[in-house]
Design a protein around this motif. Structure first.
Motif, PDB file in Angstrom:
ATOM      1  N   ASP A 300      35.420  27.885  27.192  1.00 12.82           N
ATOM      2  CA  ASP A 300      35.999  27.834  28.536  1.00 12.82           C
ATOM      3  C   ASP A 300      34.969  28.082  29.637  1.00 12.82           C
ATOM      4  N   ALA A 301      33.773  28.529  29.278  1.00 16.98           N
ATOM      5  CA  ALA A 301      32.758  28.814  30.287  1.00 16.98           C
ATOM      6  C   ALA A 301      32.235  27.528  30.914  1.00 16.98           C
ATOM      7  N   VAL A 302      31.852  27.606  32.166  1.00 15.90           N
ATOM      8  CA  VAL A 302      31.294  26.471  32.902  1.00 15.90           C
ATOM      9  C   VAL A 302      29.771  26.588  32.901  1.00 15.90           C
ATOM     10  N   ASN A 328      30.723  40.490  27.395  1.00 16.28           N
ATOM     11  CA  ASN A 328      30.983  41.469  28.451  1.00 16.28           C
ATOM     12  C   ASN A 328      31.789  40.857  29.587  1.00 16.28           C
ATOM     13  N   ALA A 329      31.429  39.597  29.972  1.00 15.61           N
ATOM     14  CA  ALA A 329      32.164  38.929  31.041  1.00 15.61           C
ATOM     15  C   ALA A 329      33.600  38.649  30.632  1.00 15.61           C
ATOM     16  N   ALA A 330      33.801  38.245  29.376  1.00 14.57           N
ATOM     17  CA  ALA A 330      35.163  37.954  28.915  1.00 14.57           C
ATOM     18  C   ALA A 330      36.005  39.217  28.825  1.00 14.57           C
ATOM     19  N   LYS A 331      35.383  40.335  28.449  1.00 12.74           N
ATOM     20  CA  LYS A 331      36.130  41.578  28.263  1.00 12.74           C
ATOM     21  C   LYS A 331      36.423  42.277  29.588  1.00 12.74           C
ATOM     22  N   HIS A 332      35.431  42.322  30.473  1.00 11.39           N
ATOM     23  CA  HIS A 332      35.566  43.131  31.690  1.00 11.39           C
ATOM     24  C   HIS A 332      35.694  42.307  32.963  1.00 11.39           C
ATOM     25  N   GLY A 333      35.418  41.006  32.917  1.00 15.05           N
ATOM     26  CA  GLY A 333      35.354  40.222  34.146  1.00 15.05           C
ATOM     27  C   GLY A 333      36.428  39.182  34.287  1.00 15.05           C
ATOM     28  N   LYS A 334      37.596  39.439  33.773  1.00 15.85           N
ATOM     29  CA  LYS A 334      38.681  38.472  33.919  1.00 15.85           C
ATOM     30  C   LYS A 334      39.051  38.338  35.383  1.00 15.85           C
ATOM     31  N   GLY A 335      39.141  37.085  35.832  1.00 22.98           N
ATOM     32  CA  GLY A 335      39.454  36.831  37.225  1.00 22.98           C
ATOM     33  C   GLY A 335      40.071  35.468  37.401  1.00 22.98           C
ATOM     34  N   PRO A 336      40.114  34.994  38.643  1.00 17.96           N
ATOM     35  CA  PRO A 336      40.764  33.712  38.909  1.00 17.96           C
ATOM     36  C   PRO A 336      40.005  32.504  38.386  1.00 17.96           C
ATOM     37  N   PRO A 338      36.738  30.759  35.649  1.00 13.62           N
ATOM     38  CA  PRO A 338      36.058  30.940  34.367  1.00 13.62           C
ATOM     39  C   PRO A 338      34.678  31.551  34.544  1.00 13.62           C
ATOM     40  N   VAL A 339      34.087  31.966  33.421  1.00 13.11           N
ATOM     41  CA  VAL A 339      32.715  32.462  33.446  1.00 13.11           C
ATOM     42  C   VAL A 339      31.775  31.309  33.760  1.00 13.11           C
ATOM     43  N   GLU A 340      30.819  31.535  34.662  1.00 15.88           N
ATOM     44  CA  GLU A 340      29.872  30.507  35.077  1.00 15.88           C
ATOM     45  C   GLU A 340      28.480  30.856  34.567  1.00 15.88           C
ATOM     46  N   VAL A 341      27.840  29.886  33.900  1.00 17.64           N
ATOM     47  CA  VAL A 341      26.479  30.057  33.406  1.00 17.64           C
ATOM     48  C   VAL A 341      25.606  29.011  34.085  1.00 17.64           C
ATOM     49  N   THR A 342      24.561  29.447  34.754  1.00 16.97           N
ATOM     50  CA  THR A 342      23.675  28.554  35.494  1.00 16.97           C
ATOM     51  C   THR A 342      22.256  28.705  34.967  1.00 16.97           C
ATOM     52  N   VAL A 343      21.612  27.576  34.692  1.00 13.38           N
ATOM     53  CA  VAL A 343      20.215  27.560  34.236  1.00 13.38           C
ATOM     54  C   VAL A 343      19.391  26.879  35.319  1.00 13.38           C
ATOM     55  N   VAL A 348      18.349  32.359  33.921  1.00 11.97           N
ATOM     56  CA  VAL A 348      19.709  32.115  33.439  1.00 11.97           C
ATOM     57  C   VAL A 348      20.626  33.137  34.107  1.00 11.97           C
ATOM     58  N   ARG A 349      21.682  32.645  34.773  1.00  9.65           N
ATOM     59  CA  ARG A 349      22.654  33.522  35.429  1.00  9.65           C
ATOM     60  C   ARG A 349      24.004  33.398  34.736  1.00  9.65           C
ATOM     61  N   VAL A 350      24.606  34.552  34.495  1.00  9.97           N
ATOM     62  CA  VAL A 350      25.954  34.604  33.926  1.00  9.97           C
ATOM     63  C   VAL A 350      26.819  35.367  34.924  1.00  9.97           C
TER      64      VAL A 350
END
Length: 440
Positions: A300-302, A328-336, A338-343, A348-350
């Motif tokens: 589900d991550a972008v 960590n993002a899936a456990k503690h960062g639930k929000g409106p 999805p998790v975004e990963v940028t290279v 690398v940013r998560v």
């Protein structure tokens, strides 16, 4: 409220102190020398004046008719009252008469005569003597200024040496704080002179050794406990597989698996703390690698690859870092969102869209067995980010944490941002840190 702090270097403090002391000494000595020279010259002028008056007295007493000579006067009305009093007492004397306009003083000499008259002589203080005093004052001023500047230069020299030693000690202590426990502050300070800086360096080295011993003891205890737990936990997990199907069995298997994961994480942290881990380097396309691994770990991550870059790194450890950050993002960062990963190049940013990292983590970095505030679920053991940071050190990379701008601010959507900065060159020693420009 703290007052405004004025930061100055040690060398300038020492230079100002030496210059101030030198100026005080120079001014004091100049005044003493000036007054002593003036008094000495005036005393000499008084003696000369008295000698002239005595000679004029002899001529006056032996001449006929009696007439004052050599500039002497009989019963001069301008005779100072102090000398007039001496004459009434039948004593001879000299007197220095100062003028209010600041001009050179008059040197008086007077003697009483046998018939009751007073023979006196007064002349201005010699121009030559005044010139000598001016030359002396000029020399004293030049000497005082030279002493001040010389003291300032000496202070800068002495303070600069001390400042360099302190800066070397601070830099070495900073490297120790970054985890380079092999650095010795005393060796970094160097030098032949032994002073308080060496005592400070030895104290820091002793403190570092004591802390290293304590950390190593704790690491060994942690590793030993985890090793001892691995066998019974594995046996417990195997025994749970033999239980009949049902909800109780699923709960036992789930808890046994969680315990096993915890034991493995603790062992991994102990290995990372021992600084014995070495990266197995490979050349990989970072964007492609991250995209494939993120798809497998969190479909589900972008993922967005802004700029592809080839890096020389350890794929297994990089995947471990990505997995822990995503978990960590899936456990503690639930929000409106999805998790975004940028290279972008070697960065690398998560990012998640949750409440963000707690202030303690942003201030002190990740800490084992501390999960932060309850607004990030308060679950887990705090080992995920600790392991990710340790693996980043093995890669010679750096892992930083910050919070995005909160919702309601221009362009802000909130959430936590973890940024992995991979080095331009492969690490040569475990735990090396590259010098990176933070463009975030």
């Amino acid at each position: 409220m703290n007052g405004l702090a004025l930061r100055t270097g040690v060398r300038w403090k020492i230079a100002v102190a030496i210059a101030a002391v030198g100026a005080l000494i120079a001014v004091t000595l100049s005044l003493v020398v000036h007054n002593a020279a003036r008094v000495s010259m005036l005393d000499n002028a008084r003696e000369v004046q008295m000698w002239r008056l005595i000679s004029a007295q002899r001529v006056y007493e032996t001449s006929k008719p009696k007439e004052p000579r050599f500039g002497t006067k009989i019963n001069d009305p301008a005779l100072p009252p102090q000398l007039d009093q001496l004459m009434r007492d039948g004593r001879r004397g000299t007197y220095i008469q100062e003028h209010d306009d600041g001009g050179p003083p008059d040197v008086w000499a007077a003697v009483p005569l046998a018939n009751g008259d007073v023979l006196s002589l007064h002349v201005p203080f010699a121009d030559r003597s005044a010139t000598i005093m001016k030359d002396l004052d000029r020399a004293l001023i030049i000497g005082s200024v030279s002493v001040v500047f010389g003291g300032c230069a000496l202070g800068v020299l002495i303070g600069g040496q001390l400042s360099r030693r302190l800066r070397k000690a601070a830099a070495a202590a900073g490297r120790v704080a970054q985890g380079n426990t092999g650095v010795r502050v005393r060796d970094a300070v160097g030098g032949v002179v032994r002073d308080e800086t060496d005592e400070l360096a030895r104290a820091i080295d002793a403190l570092t050794d004591a802390l290293n011993e304590r950390i190593e003891a704790e690491r060994r205890v942690t590793a030993d406990i985890a090793h001892e737990l691995r066998t019974p936990v594995t046996g417990l997990l195997t025994a749970a597989e033999l239980l009949p199907p049902g909800r109780p069995t699923e709960l036992v298997r789930d808890r046994a698996q969680a315990m096993r994961t915890l034991v493995e994480d603790v062992l991994e942290v102990a290995r990372l703390d021992s600084a014995s881990e070495r990266a197995e380097l490979q050349e990989i396309a970072l964007g492609e690698f991250v995209e494939r691994r993120v798809r497998a770990l969190d479909p589900d991550a972008v993922v967005r690859v802004v700029h592809e870059s080839w890096v020389n790194t350890d794929p297994r450890r990089l995947e471990r870092i990505l997995g822990n950050l995503l978990a960590n993002a899936a456990k503690h960062g639930k929000g409106p969102g999805p998790v975004e990963v940028t290279v972008e190049g070697r960065v690398v940013r998560v990012r998640d869209h949750g409440p963000g990292f707690p202030e303690a983590l942003l201030r002190e970095g990740p800490s084992r067995f501390r999960t932060g505030s309850s607004d990030r679920a308060g679950q887990g053991h705090g080992l995920g980010l600790t392991i990710a940071s340790g693996q980043a050190r093995v890669l010679g990379a750096r892992l930083t944490f910050r919070n995005a701008a909160p919702e309601g601010t221009p362009g802000g959507a909130g959430g936590a941002v973890a940024v992995l900065w991979l080095p331009e060159h492969a690490p040569t020693t475990t735990g090396s840190f590259p010098v990176l420009r933070l463009a975030d």
